[in-house]
Design a protein around this motif. Sequence first.
Motif, PDB file in Angstrom:
ATOM      1  N   THR A 155     -20.410 -13.689 -11.736  1.00 59.28           N
ATOM      2  CA  THR A 155     -21.831 -13.978 -11.885  1.00 59.28           C
ATOM      3  C   THR A 155     -22.345 -13.534 -13.248  1.00 59.28           C
ATOM      4  O   THR A 155     -23.123 -14.248 -13.889  1.00 59.28           O
ATOM      5  N   TRP A 156     -21.907 -12.373 -13.696  1.00 56.35           N
ATOM      6  CA  TRP A 156     -22.380 -11.827 -14.972  1.00 56.35           C
ATOM      7  C   TRP A 156     -21.499 -12.256 -16.147  1.00 56.35           C
ATOM      8  O   TRP A 156     -21.713 -11.800 -17.269  1.00 56.35           O
ATOM      9  N   LYS A 157     -20.532 -13.118 -15.882  1.00 56.08           N
ATOM     10  CA  LYS A 157     -19.651 -13.670 -16.929  1.00 56.08           C
ATOM     11  C   LYS A 157     -18.960 -12.595 -17.757  1.00 56.08           C
ATOM     12  O   LYS A 157     -18.947 -12.625 -18.993  1.00 56.08           O
ATOM     13  N   ILE A 158     -18.394 -11.615 -17.023  1.00 59.00           N
ATOM     14  CA  ILE A 158     -17.576 -10.598 -17.657  1.00 59.00           C
ATOM     15  C   ILE A 158     -16.235 -10.550 -16.940  1.00 59.00           C
ATOM     16  O   ILE A 158     -16.121 -10.999 -15.799  1.00 59.00           O
ATOM     17  N   ILE A 164     -14.765  -7.601 -20.828  1.00 57.65           N
ATOM     18  CA  ILE A 164     -15.146  -8.409 -21.983  1.00 57.65           C
ATOM     19  C   ILE A 164     -16.200  -9.434 -21.579  1.00 57.65           C
ATOM     20  O   ILE A 164     -16.289  -9.823 -20.410  1.00 57.65           O
ATOM     21  N   GLN A 165     -16.982  -9.846 -22.551  1.00 59.62           N
ATOM     22  CA  GLN A 165     -17.998 -10.873 -22.351  1.00 59.62           C
ATOM     23  C   GLN A 165     -17.347 -12.243 -22.493  1.00 59.62           C
ATOM     24  O   GLN A 165     -16.694 -12.497 -23.494  1.00 59.62           O
ATOM     25  N   LEU A 166     -17.518 -13.105 -21.499  1.00 58.02           N
ATOM     26  CA  LEU A 166     -17.006 -14.457 -21.588  1.00 58.02           C
ATOM     27  C   LEU A 166     -18.054 -15.373 -22.211  1.00 58.02           C
ATOM     28  O   LEU A 166     -19.241 -15.091 -22.156  1.00 58.02           O
ATOM     29  N   PHE A 189     -25.652  -2.887 -19.803  1.00 56.36           N
ATOM     30  CA  PHE A 189     -26.549  -3.506 -18.823  1.00 56.36           C
ATOM     31  C   PHE A 189     -25.764  -4.401 -17.872  1.00 56.36           C
ATOM     32  O   PHE A 189     -25.936  -4.329 -16.655  1.00 56.36           O
ATOM     33  N   LYS A 190     -24.890  -5.245 -18.414  1.00 54.63           N
ATOM     34  CA  LYS A 190     -24.119  -6.148 -17.556  1.00 54.63           C
ATOM     35  C   LYS A 190     -23.140  -5.380 -16.667  1.00 54.63           C
ATOM     36  O   LYS A 190     -22.933  -5.757 -15.513  1.00 54.63           O
TER      37      LYS A 190
END
Length: 136
Positions: free
Chosen positions: A75-78, A133-135, A8-9
């Motif tokens: 914005t999506w912190k990736i 990666i997810q931050l 989704f992100k």
Amino acid sequence: MYANASRFKLFAACAYELILLIALWMFCTWGFVSMFGDASIGYKRYALQLVLWLFTGIYFVWCWSKSGQTLATQTWKIKLVNQQNNMLKPKQALFRYALASASLLACGLGYFWALIDINGLFLHDRLLKTRFIQLA
């Protein structure tokens, strides 16, 4: 160990990136048409397309190699990283841009690959051993 960004992100960041790119393309087109005139037919049309592709590449390669994030991924912190969770080197970022462009030319199949990939990676990320990666 960092978790991979969700599908989704990834796709939300792609949609947001498109909005930002449209603004970049409008600015570049304005500059090109101001300098060279109408670019709707002939060799000027192809020259404009090349300029837009080059400026888009400069934006992505610079962002990926300097911080691992474009405005949309911030914005999506990736964040885009290599196998060692480090930022991409400029040469690797350039190669990723070339493969991502080829994915788009193939009707976006390299992007839709993320829907069936076990880790949710785009095809060009799978081939280059990069990932988002997810931050925290």
